[in-house]
Design an enzyme around this catalytic site. Structure first.
Site, PDB file in Angstrom:
ATOM      1  N   ASP A 170      31.041  31.758 -20.536  1.00  0.00           N
ATOM      2  CA  ASP A 170      32.102  31.796 -20.990  1.00  0.00           C
ATOM      3  C   ASP A 170      32.752  31.348 -22.346  1.00  0.00           C
ATOM      4  O   ASP A 170      31.639  30.217 -22.560  1.00  0.00           O
ATOM      5  CB  ASP A 170      33.314  31.492 -19.824  1.00  0.00           C
ATOM      6  CG  ASP A 170      34.355  32.043 -19.451  1.00  0.00           C
ATOM      7  OD1 ASP A 170      34.667  32.769 -20.601  1.00  0.00           O
ATOM      8  OD2 ASP A 170      34.952  32.360 -18.590  1.00  0.00           O
ATOM      9  N   GLU A 218      38.812  37.223 -13.137  1.00  0.00           N
ATOM     10  CA  GLU A 218      38.236  35.536 -13.671  1.00  0.00           C
ATOM     11  C   GLU A 218      39.575  35.144 -14.075  1.00  0.00           C
ATOM     12  O   GLU A 218      39.862  33.956 -14.022  1.00  0.00           O
ATOM     13  CB  GLU A 218      37.348  34.988 -14.244  1.00  0.00           C
ATOM     14  CG  GLU A 218      36.953  33.839 -15.185  1.00  0.00           C
ATOM     15  CD  GLU A 218      37.728  33.381 -16.155  1.00  0.00           C
ATOM     16  OE1 GLU A 218      37.911  32.134 -16.279  1.00  0.00           O
ATOM     17  OE2 GLU A 218      38.222  34.339 -16.735  1.00  0.00           O
ATOM     18  N   GLU A 219      39.848  35.581 -14.942  1.00  0.00           N
ATOM     19  CA  GLU A 219      41.968  35.554 -15.810  1.00  0.00           C
ATOM     20  C   GLU A 219      42.413  35.174 -14.678  1.00  0.00           C
ATOM     21  O   GLU A 219      43.466  34.563 -14.854  1.00  0.00           O
ATOM     22  CB  GLU A 219      42.082  36.204 -17.011  1.00  0.00           C
ATOM     23  CG  GLU A 219      40.748  35.970 -17.877  1.00  0.00           C
ATOM     24  CD  GLU A 219      41.153  35.452 -18.850  1.00  0.00           C
ATOM     25  OE1 GLU A 219      41.590  34.331 -18.717  1.00  0.00           O
ATOM     26  OE2 GLU A 219      40.385  35.595 -19.924  1.00  0.00           O
ATOM     27  N   HIS A 253      42.520  32.703 -26.640  1.00  0.00           N
ATOM     28  CA  HIS A 253      43.672  33.321 -25.068  1.00  0.00           C
ATOM     29  C   HIS A 253      44.827  33.935 -26.699  1.00  0.00           C
ATOM     30  O   HIS A 253      45.807  33.176 -26.289  1.00  0.00           O
ATOM     31  CB  HIS A 253      44.155  32.519 -24.306  1.00  0.00           C
ATOM     32  CG  HIS A 253      43.965  32.672 -23.365  1.00  0.00           C
ATOM     33  ND1 HIS A 253      44.350  32.500 -21.794  1.00  0.00           N
ATOM     34  CD2 HIS A 253      42.817  32.761 -23.045  1.00  0.00           C
ATOM     35  CE1 HIS A 253      43.242  32.868 -20.982  1.00  0.00           C
ATOM     36  NE2 HIS A 253      42.017  32.882 -21.501  1.00  0.00           N
ATOM     37  N   HIS A 256      33.026  37.620 -17.483  1.00  0.00           N
ATOM     38  CA  HIS A 256      33.393  38.380 -16.810  1.00  0.00           C
ATOM     39  C   HIS A 256      34.413  38.883 -18.165  1.00  0.00           C
ATOM     40  O   HIS A 256      34.065  38.944 -19.395  1.00  0.00           O
ATOM     41  CB  HIS A 256      35.021  37.873 -16.167  1.00  0.00           C
ATOM     42  CG  HIS A 256      35.520  36.455 -17.248  1.00  0.00           C
ATOM     43  ND1 HIS A 256      36.494  37.121 -18.232  1.00  0.00           N
ATOM     44  CD2 HIS A 256      35.357  35.499 -17.427  1.00  0.00           C
ATOM     45  CE1 HIS A 256      37.072  36.364 -18.842  1.00  0.00           C
ATOM     46  NE2 HIS A 256      36.739  35.264 -18.838  1.00  0.00           N
ATOM     47  N   ASP A 305      37.301  36.566 -25.297  1.00  0.00           N
ATOM     48  CA  ASP A 305      36.636  35.267 -23.637  1.00  0.00           C
ATOM     49  C   ASP A 305      36.725  37.173 -22.914  1.00  0.00           C
ATOM     50  O   ASP A 305      38.566  37.413 -22.958  1.00  0.00           O
ATOM     51  CB  ASP A 305      38.136  34.820 -23.746  1.00  0.00           C
ATOM     52  CG  ASP A 305      38.277  33.937 -21.929  1.00  0.00           C
ATOM     53  OD1 ASP A 305      37.873  34.528 -21.422  1.00  0.00           O
ATOM     54  OD2 ASP A 305      39.078  33.626 -22.501  1.00  0.00           O
TER      55      ASP A 305
END
Length: 350
Positions: A243, A222-223, A323, A71, A188
């Site tokens: 991922d 995706e997030e 993150h 993603h 990510d």
């Protein structure tokens, strides 16, 4: 290991990708970048209605398909409120903590296309003024954006064209070190997108005949939980999310290997496919770690939840400080790409 692996190009692609702002809901520019890259390779692509991109490479078996996904959408924010003091209150996009963006440079993207720079700060930042500068909670009430413009009230901010709902993106601060580390926000999952683009390029350059028609979904939601839950061809048997592998206490994943997920918050991944990944890795001297991610979900788990009858798996490079201020090493990129390289040429597990 396989030949023709260009890690420098993979790192260049990561640098380009993380430098394109693309929080969930604001991904047109980065999707266009990926589409242009694939068209140069003469790969068939199409957009889905959600804005994601699907590339397809025909295989010998057209009755059973594979699908790989990564993603391009990232964490970010939206303007929640234009405050009376001329600053902005935020609402977060994706699952992360306010403390991870304190002091970060940012951009505010207006609906008219203008972009303003700013800094994300605590309202109580100055230790010379606020006694609780160090102890006040890092939350929506206390964090704000200081805009790089002469504005002192809400009216002056709105005269710039800034309004509720404008996207706010974070400076990735990407650095690639001489000893192989890649430091940046949004690894990510843009590290994995770069890996898939390199994989597709190798398929084309080496003239590889895939055993199964293989789709590559570059997902863009995706997030927020649903990037990979649709547009899966009915012929698809195996579905693999590429991922990040999360690193921390109790985890076996590191920054130098490919992480093979056995279970996350959605439950176990397909046991046969997991063993298949391990077998490929061991046969080809690929360094890997098996791991469980307790607070994690992927586009593969989203696909399962949406009812697709597929075999699902999750692999990816180990990434530290997920993150937040993320970092990985080129070794993790190499081992992930190599595992995928051999996987797409292998027989299915069922």
């Amino acid at each position: 290991m396989g030949t023709n692996l260009n890690i420098d190009e993979t790192k260049k692609l990561i640098h380009q990708l993380v430098s394109i702002p693309s929080p969930s809901g604001f991904t047109d520019k980065v999707i266009q970048f990926v589409d242009d890259y694939l068209k140069q390779l003469n790969v068939e692509t199409k957009r889905n209605n959600k804005g994601g991109l699907i590339a397809t490479i025909p295989g010998t078996n057209e009755e059973e398909h594979r699908m790989l996904t990564a993603h391009v959408d990232t964490l970010g924010a939206m303007v929640k409120e234009v405050k009376d003091n001329g600053r902005l209150r935020l609402d977060l996009i994706g699952g992360f903590n306010y403390n991870s963006i304190e002091g970060e440079y940012c951009e505010i993207h207006t609906a008219s296309g203008k972009v303003y720079t700013g800094t994300i700060l605590m309202h109580q930042t100055s230790v010379h003024v606020y006694k609780d500068a160090g102890t006040a909670k890092r939350n929506q009430d206390n964090m704000e954006v200081r805009i790089d413009a002469e504005v002192n009230n809400a009216e002056e901010v709105r005269q710039l064209g800034i309004e509720v709902g404008d996207f706010v993106t974070f400076d990735p601060r990407v650095q690639i070190t001489a000893n192989g580390f890649i430091k940046s926000r949004h690894l990510d999952d843009k590290a994995s997108v770069a890996i898939l683009l390199q994989l597709i390029k190798r398929i084309k350059e080496e003239g590889i005949s895939l055993p199964y028609t293989t789709h590559f979904l570059i997902s863009n939601n995706e997030e927020i939980g649903y990037g990979g839950n649709s547009n899966i061809p009915p012929e698809t048997v195996e579905y693999v999310a590429v991922d990040m592998g999360a690193i921390g206490d109790g985890q076996s994943t590191d920054e130098y290997t490919v992480s093979i997920c056995v279970k996350d918050a959605s439950g176990p991944y397909h046991y046969g496919l997991r063993k298949h990944f391990v077998s490929i890795a061991e046969q080809n001297n690929i360094s890997y770690k098996l791991d469980i991610y307790p607070y994690y979900g992927s586009d593969a788990s989203a696909a399962i939840r949406s009812g697709h009858d597929i075999v699902h798996g999750l692999i990816g490079p180990g990434i530290d400080s997920s993150h937040a201020f993320e970092r990985t090493h080129e070794k993790a990129l190499i081992h992930t790409e190599q595992l995928l390289y051999y996987y797409i040429q292998s027989e299915m597990v069922i």
